[in-house]
Design a protein around this motif. Structure first.
Motif, PDB file in Angstrom:
ATOM      1  N   UNK A   1      50.927  27.625  36.595  1.00 19.09           N
ATOM      2  CA  UNK A   1      51.874  28.244  35.675  1.00 19.09           C
ATOM      3  C   UNK A   1      53.318  28.000  36.088  1.00 19.09           C
ATOM      4  N   UNK A   2      53.562  27.984  37.399  1.00 12.93           N
ATOM      5  CA  UNK A   2      54.917  27.683  37.855  1.00 12.93           C
ATOM      6  C   UNK A   2      55.386  26.346  37.306  1.00 12.93           C
ATOM      7  N   UNK A   3      54.528  25.340  37.436  1.00 20.45           N
ATOM      8  CA  UNK A   3      54.910  24.002  36.991  1.00 20.45           C
ATOM      9  C   UNK A   3      54.765  23.852  35.480  1.00 20.45           C
ATOM     10  N   UNK A   4      53.684  24.413  34.912  1.00 15.19           N
ATOM     11  CA  UNK A   4      53.462  24.266  33.472  1.00 15.19           C
ATOM     12  C   UNK A   4      54.569  24.945  32.670  1.00 15.19           C
ATOM     13  N   UNK A   5      54.965  26.143  33.081  1.00  7.98           N
ATOM     14  CA  UNK A   5      56.048  26.816  32.362  1.00  7.98           C
ATOM     15  C   UNK A   5      57.361  26.062  32.512  1.00  7.98           C
TER      16      UNK A   5
ATOM     17  N   UNK B   1      47.451  25.489  23.892  1.00 10.42           N
ATOM     18  CA  UNK B   1      46.113  25.837  24.383  1.00 10.42           C
ATOM     19  C   UNK B   1      46.125  26.034  25.896  1.00 10.42           C
ATOM     20  N   UNK B   2      46.859  25.168  26.615  1.00 12.24           N
ATOM     21  CA  UNK B   2      46.928  25.280  28.072  1.00 12.24           C
ATOM     22  C   UNK B   2      47.565  26.601  28.493  1.00 12.24           C
ATOM     23  N   UNK B   3      48.662  26.986  27.842  1.00 18.97           N
ATOM     24  CA  UNK B   3      49.315  28.256  28.167  1.00 18.97           C
ATOM     25  C   UNK B   3      48.409  29.445  27.845  1.00 18.97           C
TER      26      UNK B   3
END
Length: 409
Positions: free
Chosen positions: A23-27, A188-190
């Motif tokens: 989440x750190x990187x995805x966000x 979808x990933x989030x």
């Protein structure tokens, strides 16, 4: 002070569930590519995880048994095994990524190569899970993870165009240089990241560890309705900082180091120190959650003694599962696989596993044999049913979108 620590389980679950290495990187990545146009997904995910975590915690508090234990008893061993296999595959994959995330945080703090840190990180996580009491674990890492609030402080110091940010949130759109398929893939990933299956199983098992009863339902609900929204707000702050700093320059975030750089720009060295503490606490806390969840799930399905509230020798098989999972996780990481890539794949596969996780919880939460007058009411069932439809849609769309977009490329 006791009331503050009473919500530490929810904070730990939220920090570890909403703000892990993925989440750190995805966000950050989503913020740098799409601005805040996907915040609506995070909000939907917050409501969804609150709905099912409340059900799961209520089951635990009233029955005195963990949700996974009751799923096997209520739906039978075959349905329970299907649930176990689906959730375990995702949880073990996430456990690998979280240990890798701890190594990445230590690399940033020390400049020592991440692969030298990975065995150390794995050993440290296992020792904590083996020897440290559950209350100490949740209080220490849950509260230390609050250091990530530095992203909200940094956003304020960056003095962004608040009207522009609100426009992105309130009128989401796909940027001209991005495809609709890629936009939906990250949606979808989030969603999968927000509603990762291990979160509810860890939360329910944690309630048993803390010996919740029906008298603790108020505390449980404070955990849910404070902890998870807090994790969601931190996630949105990370995306917002990336949107302010990187989106105008068309720079795509691809590493943990890039996530923290705007903190130094906005606040300075002290801000970087808080960010590094938050990175470590969030990834280590998530590693503890996922490691325990592997042991919880298998032990509860097979009827073994489990948990940190009993002596390790009385739960030897539970601790053996955790140890073997840690060895496997470190072994895979030492093949030089990218932990960030592992987590990105895990959140997508998490979306696939969501229906197998949340349908049984909805069934158990409606069973008056276990819950009596505390079974689901009309509102909980309505929200649960709506979210079951959403998770089925996400599960069906996840793999095709991953293939079409080449995992968001």
């Amino acid at each position: 002070m006791k009331k503050l620590f009473a919500i530490a389980l929810g904070i730990l679950t939220a920090i570890g569930g909403f703000v892990d290495i993925g989440d750190l990187v995805t966000n950050g990545l989503v913020g740098s590519r799409f601005g805040l146009s996907l915040v609506w997904v995070v909000v939907i995910g917050i409501v969804g995880i609150c709905v099912f975590a409340e059900m799961s915690g209520r089951v635990s508090a009233v029955s005195g048994r963990a949700t996974f234990d009751l799923v096997r008893e209520r739906l039978g061993p075959r349905a329970g095994l299907l649930n176990l296999v689906a959730s375990m595959a995702v949880t073990l994959l996430t456990y690998m990524a979280e240990i890798g995330g701890v190594a990445l945080a230590l690399e940033l703090a020390s400049s020592v190569n991440r692969y030298l840190w990975m065995p150390v990180a794995g050993a440290a996580v296992w020792i904590v899970l083996w020897r440290v009491k559950f209350a100490v674990l949740e209080n220490a890492f849950g509260l230390a993870g609050l250091a990530l609030v530095v992203f909200a402080v940094a956003l304020w110091h960056l003095s962004p165009d608040w009207a522009s940010l609100w426009h992105q949130v309130s009128r989401p759109s796909v940027p001209q240089d991005e495809s609709h398929a890629t936009y939906l893939y990250y949606a979808v990933a989030l969603f999968g990241a927000a509603m990762t299956p291990y979160e509810v199983f860890f939360f329910s098992s944690g309630g048993v560890e803390e010996r919740w009863t029906a008298r603790d339902l108020g505390t449980m609900r404070v955990n849910v309705f404070v902890g998870f929204p807090l994790g969601g707000l931190i996630s949105i702050s990370i995306a917002a900082v990336a949107a302010v700093v990187y989106l105008p320059q068309k720079i795509q975030v691809e590493s943990l180091g890039q996530i923290g750089m705007p903190i130094g720009q906005a606040i300075g060295v002290l801000g970087i120190a808080f960010a590094l503490l938050g990175f470590f606490a969030a990834t280590f806390g998530a590693a503890c959650e996922t490691g325990l969840s592997v042991g919880y799930s298998i032990a509860q399905y097979l009827g073994w003694q489990w948990g940190k509230y009993v002596e390790p020798l009385r739960a030897a098989r539970f601790h053996t599962v955790v140890l073997l999972s840690t060895v496997v996780a470190v072994g895979v990481l030492l093949t030089t696989v990218d932990p960030i890539m592992l987590t990105e794949y895990s959140v997508v596969f998490s979306a696939v596993a969501l229906p197998l996780t949340y349908f049984p919880i909805l069934v158990v939460a409606n069973d008056r044999t276990y819950l009596g007058g505390h079974a689901n009411g009309r509102l909980a069932n309505t929200l649960g049913t709506v979210y079951l439809v959403l998770v089925v849609v996400a599960a069906v769309a996840a793999i095709p979108l991953m293939i079409i977009t080449r995992a968001g490329q």
